[in-house]
Write an enzyme that holds these catalytic residues in place. Structure first.
Site, PDB file in Angstrom:
ATOM      1  N   GLY A 110       0.804  -1.224   0.000  1.00 23.25           N
ATOM      2  CA  GLY A 110       0.000   0.000   0.000  1.00 23.25           C
ATOM      3  C   GLY A 110       0.831   1.265   0.000  1.00 23.25           C
ATOM      4  O   GLY A 110       2.055   1.249   0.081  1.00 23.25           O
ATOM      5  N   LYS A 133       3.899  12.506  -2.397  1.00 27.45           N
ATOM      6  CA  LYS A 133       4.772  11.417  -1.952  1.00 27.45           C
ATOM      7  C   LYS A 133       5.774  11.977  -0.941  1.00 27.45           C
ATOM      8  O   LYS A 133       6.492  12.929  -1.229  1.00 27.45           O
ATOM      9  CB  LYS A 133       5.523  10.801  -3.129  1.00 27.45           C
ATOM     10  CG  LYS A 133       6.429   9.640  -2.727  1.00 27.45           C
ATOM     11  CD  LYS A 133       7.075   9.006  -3.953  1.00 27.45           C
ATOM     12  CE  LYS A 133       8.016   7.871  -3.550  1.00 27.45           C
ATOM     13  NZ  LYS A 133       8.641   7.233  -4.756  1.00 27.45           N
ATOM     14  N   GLY A 146       6.820   7.504   6.888  1.00 27.45           N
ATOM     15  CA  GLY A 146       5.943   8.225   5.971  1.00 27.45           C
ATOM     16  C   GLY A 146       6.615   9.351   5.216  1.00 27.45           C
ATOM     17  O   GLY A 146       5.947  10.085   4.474  1.00 27.45           O
ATOM     18  N   ARG A 210      -2.083  -0.465  -9.849  1.00 31.69           N
ATOM     19  CA  ARG A 210      -1.001  -1.320 -10.316  1.00 31.69           C
ATOM     20  C   ARG A 210      -1.404  -2.784 -10.207  1.00 31.69           C
ATOM     21  O   ARG A 210      -2.479  -3.083  -9.673  1.00 31.69           O
ATOM     22  CB  ARG A 210       0.278  -1.013  -9.553  1.00 31.69           C
ATOM     23  CG  ARG A 210       0.254  -1.262  -8.103  1.00 31.69           C
ATOM     24  CD  ARG A 210       0.259  -0.146  -7.067  1.00 31.69           C
ATOM     25  NE  ARG A 210       0.407   1.240  -7.362  1.00 31.69           N
ATOM     26  CZ  ARG A 210       1.478   1.974  -7.054  1.00 31.69           C
ATOM     27  NH1 ARG A 210       2.527   1.429  -6.494  1.00 31.69           N
ATOM     28  NH2 ARG A 210       1.498   3.259  -7.291  1.00 31.69           N
ATOM     29  N   ASP A 280       3.987  -4.528  -7.382  1.00 30.77           N
ATOM     30  CA  ASP A 280       3.394  -3.321  -6.795  1.00 30.77           C
ATOM     31  C   ASP A 280       3.928  -2.054  -7.445  1.00 30.77           C
ATOM     32  O   ASP A 280       3.434  -0.956  -7.150  1.00 30.77           O
ATOM     33  CB  ASP A 280       3.623  -3.275  -5.283  1.00 30.77           C
ATOM     34  CG  ASP A 280       5.082  -3.402  -4.903  1.00 30.77           C
ATOM     35  OD1 ASP A 280       5.651  -4.485  -5.119  1.00 30.77           O
ATOM     36  OD2 ASP A 280       5.657  -2.424  -4.390  1.00 30.77           O
TER      37      ASP A 280
END
Length: 527
Positions: A110, A133, A146, A210, A280
């Protein structure tokens, strides 16, 4: 509407029966600076004037400090196959394929540090998904913080745009910002943890779904949701397929197989190694996404691996076509529960056609790189012969083809390679170079209605003079760490026109041999 996780709290957990989780960005605590912005993305895709990038509102939006009113930021749930094992050696892997296994199931992955902050429909009716991002933790962050650091964010920003201008399907990057927040990284996984600076990229794509988006649903038996997501993707992004058609999933697979084969052939044509070709990281739209430890090959070497984390060379450039085949096998495995026996047989035949699709596109691209028109029996041998000479002499991939585009046939005939054609001169050191030149010139004579000037014009339009070599990105990153963003912006300008000579690029050495300080430069997954 695709289902969203009913749990709204943002903490790491196993998520089921949904496509997204709510995850608001985490603002930086320190001052945020704009490193660079793509005028073309802002004005050409997002319908914004470049001047907005100078406003506080823009900086706050692209850094995650603020969100658009009414928007609910989302993190996407997906899984993937991640670990690979190597096989095949030598130059032949550029065109030889296998179906041996590449990876193992990694379960839930994820968006661990990315948030979808909105979908924008521009004046041309195109829908683009905007994603930050490096903007903070999500339910999929696992053990991560993160965040993304400046070096990886600059690299993603530059390469997204560079690939676009090379004509390769890719996500795009609108901006990159940097903070003074401390982010701790063990860059080479050797126990040497260092303080770096947090950064955020605003990246955009028509879709971020994806192969792993489908795999996670099949793995957990969420087949109604699998069908819902597939129908959504087909309706939104595959207009040639009727979503009411019973064979729609087989048709979907056929398009993805064909376009993935074409994408990887394009990568190979410019010497691009993605670095982490997991399921992924493979887009259902067959675009290049998730720029991490990528690299453009310098000295030609089928075993080229830009990623220092990949000790076993699992994702070396020569394995990429094989990895594509493996990933498409996993896509078919994810689709299988929705297919009847007839459709499964049809899908297996479609997947079996991947090697021919890849090889056909690979040949087309490399024939164009050598200036060939029409079809001749010995074309494959001439391509392989040149690659062999380049491998043995460790000649620069990009500049060998570029300098072949610029040199005249008379210079080649006389084996008179000017000194400034340094890459081609290196190839000429091989004892078999005269034999290759003789065969090459003979092949060029068979081009109908051609001339040397036409050939050179044609070849310089497909063989770039500039690609984002790792040393160029590293030089820009080192300056950016000192808040000098001039080289990031210079590279932006140069890479927008990779086929044209640029005086500032020549002065910076972007078409010169790799500097001695950068010859052993490598990158890692730590970002």
């Amino acid at each position: 509407m695709l289902p969203v996780d009913p749990v709204k709290e943002n903490y790491v957990r196993k998520v089921k029966n949904c496509i997204f989780s709510v995850a608001f960005p985490t603002p930086f605590k320190s001052r945020v600076r704009l490193v660079a912005v793509s005028k073309e993305v802002l004005e050409g895709i997002l319908d914004l004037d470049l001047s907005v990038s100078e406003t506080d509102d823009f900086i706050q939006l692209v850094s995650g400090e603020k969100i658009v009113f009414g928007s609910i930021p989302l993190a996407h749930r997906y899984g993937g196959h991640q670990v690979a094992r190597p096989f095949f050696q030598g130059a032949s892997v550029w065109i030889q394929l296998s179906t041996f296994p590449f990876g193992i199931w990694a379960d839930q992955l994820g968006d661990g540090r990315a948030q979808l902050i909105g979908v924008y429909m521009n004046r041309r009716g195109e829908k683009w998904e905007l994603q930050l991002k490096g903007s903070g933790k999500t339910p999929y962050s696992r053990n991560g913080d993160g965040r993304a650091v400046l070096r990886s964010s600059v690299r993603e920003f530059l390469c997204s745009e560079a690939m676009h201008y090379l004509g390769i399907p890719t996500s795009r990057a609108a901006s990159v910002v940097v903070s003074d927040d401390d982010v701790w990284r063990d860059q080479f996984y050797n126990g040497n943890v260092e303080k770096e600076r947090g950064a955020v990229v605003l990246r955009i794509a028509k879709s971020w779904f994806r192969i792993g988006s489908l795999e996670i649903l099949t793995h957990y038996g969420e087949l109604d949701l699998l069908r819902t997501l597939l129908d959504f993707v087909i309706q939104e992004h595959f207009p040639s397929i009727d979503v009411r058609e019973p064979d729609r999933y087989v048709e979907f697979l056929s398009v993805v197989v064909s376009e993935t084969a074409g994408l990887i052939a394009l990568w190979m044509s410019v010497g691009f190694a993605h670095g982490v070709c997991n399921t992924d990281n493979f887009s259902l739209l067959s675009i290049t996404i998730d720029y991490g430890p990528y690299g453009f090959m310098e000295a030609y070497n089928p075993d080229f691996v830009p990623n220092t984390s990949d000790d076993e060379k699992r994702y070396k450039i020569g394995n990429q076509a094989n990895i594509g085949m493996f990933n498409l096998h996993k896509l078919l495995h994810a689709l299988n529960p929705l297919l009847d026996p007839r459709q499964k047989q049809l899908a297996a035949r479609i997947l079996g056609g991947y090697p021919v699709l890849y090889y056909t596109r690979f040949r087309e691209l490399f024939k164009a790189k050598l200036g060939f028109l029409g079809e001749q029996e010995g074309d494959d041998d001439l391509i392989a012969f040149l690659l062999h000479l380049m491998e043995k002499t460790e000649a620069d991939f990009t500049m060998t083809f570029r300098q072949l585009s610029e040199i005249t046939q008379s210079q080649l005939l006389e084996l008179n390679i000017p000194q400034h054609f340094w890459a081609l001169k290196k190839v000429s050191e091989h004892e078999l170079f005269p034999a290759w030149v003789s065969q090459y010139l003979l092949r060029l004579k068979s081009n109908m209605n051609d001339s040397d000037s036409k050939r050179r014009k044609r070849m310089t339009s497909v063989n770039p003079r500039y690609v984002l070599k790792n040393w160029m990105a590293e030089s820009a990153v080192q300056k950016a760490e000192r808040n000098d963003f001039s080289e990031v912006r210079l590279l932006q300008q140069v890479l927008q026109r990779p086929f044209q000579m640029h005086s500032a690029a020549e002065k910076a050495g972007y078409s010169s041999p790799t500097p001695s300080w950068a010859r052993d430069l490598r990158v890692s997954c730590s970002s």
